[in-house]
Design an enzyme around this catalytic site. Sequence first.
Site, PDB file in Angstrom:
ATOM      1  N   ARG A  94       0.821  -1.212   0.000  1.00  0.00           N
ATOM      2  CA  ARG A  94       0.000   0.000   0.000  1.00  0.00           C
ATOM      3  C   ARG A  94       0.861   1.272   0.000  1.00  0.00           C
ATOM      4  O   ARG A  94       0.496   2.272  -0.639  1.00  0.00           O
ATOM      5  CB  ARG A  94      -0.933  -0.019   1.213  1.00  0.00           C
ATOM      6  CG  ARG A  94      -1.930   1.126   1.221  1.00  0.00           C
ATOM      7  CD  ARG A  94      -3.034   0.866   2.232  1.00  0.00           C
ATOM      8  NE  ARG A  94      -4.051   1.914   2.221  1.00  0.00           N
ATOM      9  CZ  ARG A  94      -4.291   2.707   3.267  1.00  0.00           C
ATOM     10  NH1 ARG A  94      -3.619   2.561   4.390  1.00  0.00           N
ATOM     11  NH2 ARG A  94      -5.228   3.628   3.178  1.00  0.00           N
ATOM     12  N   ASN A 152      -3.998   8.706   4.707  1.00  0.00           N
ATOM     13  CA  ASN A 152      -2.756   8.169   5.272  1.00  0.00           C
ATOM     14  C   ASN A 152      -2.672   8.224   6.790  1.00  0.00           C
ATOM     15  O   ASN A 152      -2.068   7.352   7.420  1.00  0.00           O
ATOM     16  CB  ASN A 152      -1.553   8.958   4.709  1.00  0.00           C
ATOM     17  CG  ASN A 152      -1.408   8.808   3.205  1.00  0.00           C
ATOM     18  OD1 ASN A 152      -1.935   7.860   2.618  1.00  0.00           O
ATOM     19  ND2 ASN A 152      -0.694   9.726   2.582  1.00  0.00           N
ATOM     20  N   HIS A 164      -6.384  -5.882  -2.454  1.00  0.00           N
ATOM     21  CA  HIS A 164      -7.168  -6.059  -1.237  1.00  0.00           C
ATOM     22  C   HIS A 164      -7.414  -7.531  -0.902  1.00  0.00           C
ATOM     23  O   HIS A 164      -8.227  -7.835  -0.042  1.00  0.00           O
ATOM     24  CB  HIS A 164      -8.481  -5.269  -1.320  1.00  0.00           C
ATOM     25  CG  HIS A 164      -8.281  -3.788  -1.230  1.00  0.00           C
ATOM     26  ND1 HIS A 164      -9.296  -2.879  -1.372  1.00  0.00           N
ATOM     27  CD2 HIS A 164      -7.151  -3.050  -1.011  1.00  0.00           C
ATOM     28  CE1 HIS A 164      -8.816  -1.651  -1.248  1.00  0.00           C
ATOM     29  NE2 HIS A 164      -7.520  -1.725  -1.039  1.00  0.00           N
TER      30      HIS A 164
HETATM   31  C1  HEM Z   1      -9.313   1.124  -5.881  1.00  0.00           C
HETATM   32  C2  HEM Z   1      -9.189   2.116  -5.024  1.00  0.00           C
HETATM   33  C3  HEM Z   1      -8.715   1.876  -3.619  1.00  0.00           C
HETATM   34  C4  HEM Z   1      -9.336   2.301  -2.491  1.00  0.00           C
HETATM   35  C5  HEM Z   1     -10.587   3.127  -2.399  1.00  0.00           C
HETATM   36  C6  HEM Z   1      -8.567   1.804  -1.381  1.00  0.00           C
HETATM   37  C7  HEM Z   1      -8.862   2.038  -0.048  1.00  0.00           C
HETATM   38  C8  HEM Z   1      -8.265   1.402   1.011  1.00  0.00           C
HETATM   39  C9  HEM Z   1      -8.643   1.566   2.386  1.00  0.00           C
HETATM   40  C10 HEM Z   1      -9.726   2.504   2.904  1.00  0.00           C
HETATM   41  C11 HEM Z   1      -7.864   0.743   3.134  1.00  0.00           C
HETATM   42  C12 HEM Z   1      -7.907   0.565   4.649  1.00  0.00           C
HETATM   43  C13 HEM Z   1      -7.012   1.614   5.314  1.00  0.00           C
HETATM   44  C14 HEM Z   1      -7.213   1.710   6.798  1.00  0.00           C
HETATM   45  O1  HEM Z   1      -8.287   1.433   7.294  1.00  0.00           O
HETATM   46  O2  HEM Z   1      -6.260   2.116   7.496  1.00  0.00           O
HETATM   47  C15 HEM Z   1      -6.985   0.061   2.225  1.00  0.00           C
HETATM   48  C16 HEM Z   1      -6.050  -0.875   2.591  1.00  0.00           C
HETATM   49  C17 HEM Z   1      -5.172  -1.464   1.726  1.00  0.00           C
HETATM   50  N1  HEM Z   1      -5.013  -1.139   0.385  1.00  0.00           N
HETATM   51 FE1  HEM Z   1      -6.276  -0.080  -0.739  1.00  0.00          FE
HETATM   52  N2  HEM Z   1      -7.509   1.094  -1.856  1.00  0.00           N
HETATM   53  C18 HEM Z   1      -7.555   1.111  -3.213  1.00  0.00           C
HETATM   54  C19 HEM Z   1      -6.620   0.553  -4.084  1.00  0.00           C
HETATM   55  C20 HEM Z   1      -5.485  -0.103  -3.679  1.00  0.00           C
HETATM   56  C21 HEM Z   1      -4.379  -0.432  -4.540  1.00  0.00           C
HETATM   57  C22 HEM Z   1      -4.279  -0.072  -6.014  1.00  0.00           C
HETATM   58  C23 HEM Z   1      -3.473  -1.096  -3.766  1.00  0.00           C
HETATM   59  C24 HEM Z   1      -2.128  -1.662  -4.148  1.00  0.00           C
HETATM   60  C25 HEM Z   1      -1.788  -1.997  -5.369  1.00  0.00           C
HETATM   61  C26 HEM Z   1      -4.034  -1.185  -2.436  1.00  0.00           C
HETATM   62  C27 HEM Z   1      -3.462  -1.856  -1.388  1.00  0.00           C
HETATM   63  C28 HEM Z   1      -4.016  -1.915  -0.108  1.00  0.00           C
HETATM   64  C29 HEM Z   1      -3.530  -2.821   0.915  1.00  0.00           C
HETATM   65  C30 HEM Z   1      -2.485  -3.895   0.722  1.00  0.00           C
HETATM   66  C31 HEM Z   1      -4.248  -2.517   2.089  1.00  0.00           C
HETATM   67  C32 HEM Z   1      -4.059  -3.142   3.478  1.00  0.00           C
HETATM   68  C33 HEM Z   1      -2.930  -2.401   4.188  1.00  0.00           C
HETATM   69  C34 HEM Z   1      -2.594  -2.911   5.575  1.00  0.00           C
HETATM   70  O3  HEM Z   1      -3.142  -3.892   6.038  1.00  0.00           O
HETATM   71  O4  HEM Z   1      -1.740  -2.241   6.208  1.00  0.00           O
HETATM   72  N3  HEM Z   1      -5.229  -0.537  -2.409  1.00  0.00           N
HETATM   73  N4  HEM Z   1      -7.237   0.495   0.946  1.00  0.00           N
END
Ligand code: HEM
Length: 316
Positions: A60, A92, A191
Site C-alpha cells: 500500500r 494516510n 485487497h
Molecule cells: C481502488 C481504489 C482503492 C481504495 C478506495 C482503497 C482504499 C483502502 C482503504 C480505505 C484501506 C484501509 C485503510 C485503513 O483502514 O487504514 C486500504 C487498505 C489497503 N489497500 Fe487499498 N484502496 C484502493 C486501491 C489499492 C491499490 C491499487 C493497492 C495496491 C496496489 C491497495 C493496497 C491496499 C492494501 C495492501 C491494504 C491493506 C494495508 C494494511 O493492512 O496495512 N489498495 N485500501
Amino acid sequence: MAPYNLLLLVLIASGAFLKADGQLSPKYYSSTCPKALSIVQKAVIAAIKKEARIGASLLRLHFHDCFVNGCDASVLLDDTGGFVGEKTAGPNNNSLRGFDVVDNIKAKLEKACPKVVSCADILALAARDSVVYLGGPTWKVGLGRRDSTTANRAAANTFIPAPTSSLSGLVKNFSVQGLSFRNMVALSGAHTIGLARCTTFRARIYSDSNIDSSFAKSLRRKCPVSGNDNNHARLDLQTSTHFDNLYYKNLLKKRGLLHSDQELFNGKSADFLVKKYAADTKLFFEDFAEAMVKMSTIKPLTGSKGQVRINCRKVN
Ligand code: HEM
Ligand SMILES: *[C@@H]1O[C@H](CO)[C@@H](O)[C@H](O)[C@H]1NC(C)=O
Ligand SMILES: *[C@@H]1O[C@H](CO)[C@@H](O)[C@H](O)[C@H]1NC(C)=O
C-alpha cells in the site's frame, strides 16, 4: 548472421530503450550496488515473518507514493517545523504503516552502498517482494527512480481514491494516473491482503444494500455505529496474508469489505472482469503484475532530478 536476424536484434535492442518506463532499468544497480535486490528481499521476508500483515502495508505504501505526483518516495517524508508532508493526509493519517521497515532496509543499503539506492526504488522492490512472498505473481522492477525533495499533502487528499468511491469515481481516479479500467480492477485485487479500519467500512455495513447480510452482521459486532473506529477487519475475509483471487470470489457473494470494493461487482461494467479473475487466478496474476509495472512507473524522477535520500524521512 542473416540480415533478417540482424534486423530482429536491432529491434529487440532498441525496444529496451523505448519501453514505457523510459529510463528505468531492472539492472540499474547491477554495478553500483549488486546486492541491493537481495538486501531488500531478505529484509522484507524477515519483516513479514515477524508480522504477516506488514507485506500488505508495504504494498500500500508504494501505491500511495505513486498516486501522488509519481513514485518518488514523497510519502516517506516526515512533517517538520515548517514542512507538511503526506503522512497526515486523510487517507494516510493513522493508517499507513511500514515506515520503520523502510528505514531498516535503507540503513542496510547505506551500509552496503552509501547514497546509491533511492527510497522510491526501495518502495517499488518491497511491494514486489511482499506480493511474491505472500504467494502472488512476480514482475521485473525497473529501477533508477530518484527521491523527491518535497511532498504535497493536498495532492495526497486529491489523488488517492476514497473507500466511498463509485465505480465511475474509481475509473476517473485511475485514469488521471494513466491507468486503464482493466488496470484498476486488477490493482484493486491488492485487497486480497491486509486490513481496514472500522471507520473505512462503517457506512457500508450499516447503509449499503448490496452486502451479504450475515457478512454485514458479523462485521457490525466489531464495528459499532459509533466508537471503535480503529477496530480492524480483513479486506479478504478468508486469507488476509495470502495473495490469491479470493477477493474477487468474495465480491461475487457481496462480501466486499469497502463500498469501493463492491462497486466492482454491482451490475455494472466491471462485473465481467471480476468474474474472470474469480475464475482464473493465472489471468488475475498476469493482469496484476502488468498493472503494477505500470503503476510503479508513474512519473519517476530520473537523471539529475531529485536526489537519493540518505534518510528516507528527510531531504538531504
Ligand atoms: C481502488 C481504489 C482503492 C481504495 C478506495 C482503497 C482504499 C483502502 C482503504 C480505505 C484501506 C484501509 C485503510 C485503513 O483502514 O487504514 C486500504 C487498505 C489497503 N489497500 Fe487499498 N484502496 C484502493 C486501491 C489499492 C491499490 C491499487 C493497492 C495496491 C496496489 C491497495 C493496497 C491496499 C492494501 C495492501 C491494504 C491493506 C494495508 C494494511 O493492512 O496495512 N489498495 N485500501
Ligand atoms: C492525524 O491524526 C492525529 C491523531 O489521531 C490527529 O490528532 C491529527 O489531527 C490528524 N491530522 C490531521 C491533519 O488530520
Ligand atoms: C476521484 O474521484 C472522485 C469521485 O469519487 C472525484 O470527486 C475526484 O475528482 C477524483 N479525483 C481525481 C484526481 O480524479
